[in-house]
Design a protein around this motif. Structure first.
Motif, PDB file in Angstrom:
ATOM      1  N   UNK A  73       0.798  -1.218   0.000  1.00 47.88           N
ATOM      2  CA  UNK A  73       0.000   0.000   0.000  1.00 47.88           C
ATOM      3  C   UNK A  73       0.833   1.271   0.000  1.00 47.88           C
ATOM      4  N   UNK A  74       2.135   1.156   0.195  1.00 54.46           N
ATOM      5  CA  UNK A  74       3.004   2.335   0.122  1.00 54.46           C
ATOM      6  C   UNK A  74       3.674   2.436  -1.252  1.00 54.46           C
ATOM      7  N   UNK A  75       3.380   1.512  -2.161  1.00 54.88           N
ATOM      8  CA  UNK A  75       3.964   1.499  -3.498  1.00 54.88           C
ATOM      9  C   UNK A  75       2.950   2.025  -4.514  1.00 54.88           C
ATOM     10  N   UNK A  76       3.108   3.285  -4.952  1.00 55.52           N
ATOM     11  CA  UNK A  76       2.137   3.876  -5.875  1.00 55.52           C
ATOM     12  C   UNK A  76       1.971   3.079  -7.173  1.00 55.52           C
ATOM     13  N   UNK A  77       3.020   2.459  -7.674  1.00 57.78           N
ATOM     14  CA  UNK A  77       2.932   1.711  -8.930  1.00 57.78           C
ATOM     15  C   UNK A  77       2.042   0.476  -8.776  1.00 57.78           C
ATOM     16  N   UNK A  78       2.167  -0.231  -7.673  1.00 54.39           N
ATOM     17  CA  UNK A  78       1.346  -1.425  -7.457  1.00 54.39           C
ATOM     18  C   UNK A  78      -0.122  -1.050  -7.252  1.00 54.39           C
ATOM     19  N   UNK A  79      -0.377   0.021  -6.501  1.00 52.97           N
ATOM     20  CA  UNK A  79      -1.756   0.471  -6.301  1.00 52.97           C
ATOM     21  C   UNK A  79      -2.342   0.931  -7.637  1.00 52.97           C
TER      22      UNK A  79
END
Length: 196
Positions: free
Chosen positions: A86-92
């Motif tokens: 949830x802290x990884x903008x690319x994965x979200x």
């Protein structure tokens, strides 16, 4: 002896004011809300095969749209994200993109149904449409609740005195809020002239 007790009380008061308990509580609340978002999307994905089967029976000529929905559902269920991401903008963003594609396919399917009055009148189809609408409402509520939790967590780790414990004790990073897909604010274009 009294001096030690006073020191221990002072340390306990200082730690309680530094986010030692409130930061992980806020983080876990945000992670729980993320689980709600995933559950709402899963509910929608589980409903789609029933909708597709019902529509196939009445509008077989619109096979491409149905195929698009099935493919979008398959792609959306492939993209998995866990609470640690949830802290990884690319994965979200990847998760949001896959879910957005599925939503767009469902929109085209519902637009196709509007063109078939006999399909609309079928009781089973009406029940399934209500299920989709209910699923989309649940998704919207889950996203809103998740974003509220993320806002509370991100605010907590950035404000004094909780920021002290958040950085020193936990090495806390801001979580990524769920955002609308690019172009979500534009009205969809519906073209019944060509179903390629």
């Amino acid at each position: 002896m009294k001096f030690r007790a006073v020191i221990m009380l002072a340390i306990a008061a200082t730690l309680s004011a530094c986010g030692v308990n409130s930061v992980p509580t806020a983080e876990e609340a945000a992670k729980a809300r993320w689980a709600d978002v995933q559950a709402a999307y899963q509910r929608r994905a589980d409903t789609i095969p029933n909708i597709v089967a019902t529509v196939k029976g009445s509008a077989a000529s619109e096979g491409k749209i149905l195929t698009d929905v099935v493919n979008a559902r398959a792609n959306a269920t492939k993209v998995q994200i866990n609470a640690g991401d949830l802290t990884d903008p690319a994965k979200v963003a990847s998760f949001q993109q896959a879910q957005g594609a599925l939503g767009a396919s469902l929109g085209r399917l519902l637009a196709t149904v509007e063109a078939y009055p006999t399909l609309q009148s079928q009781a089973n189809f009406q029940a399934l449409i209500r299920e989709i609408e209910g699923s989309n409402n649940r998704i919207n509520i889950a996203i809103r609740d998740y974003n509220t939790s993320v806002q509370a967590y991100n605010t907590k780790i950035r404000t004094f005195p909780d920021a002290i414990g958040a950085k020193i004790v936990y090495g806390a990073k801001p979580m990524v809020p769920f955002q609308a897909a690019p172009g979500a604010d534009a009205n969809p274009t519906i073209d019944f002239g060509n179903s390629n």
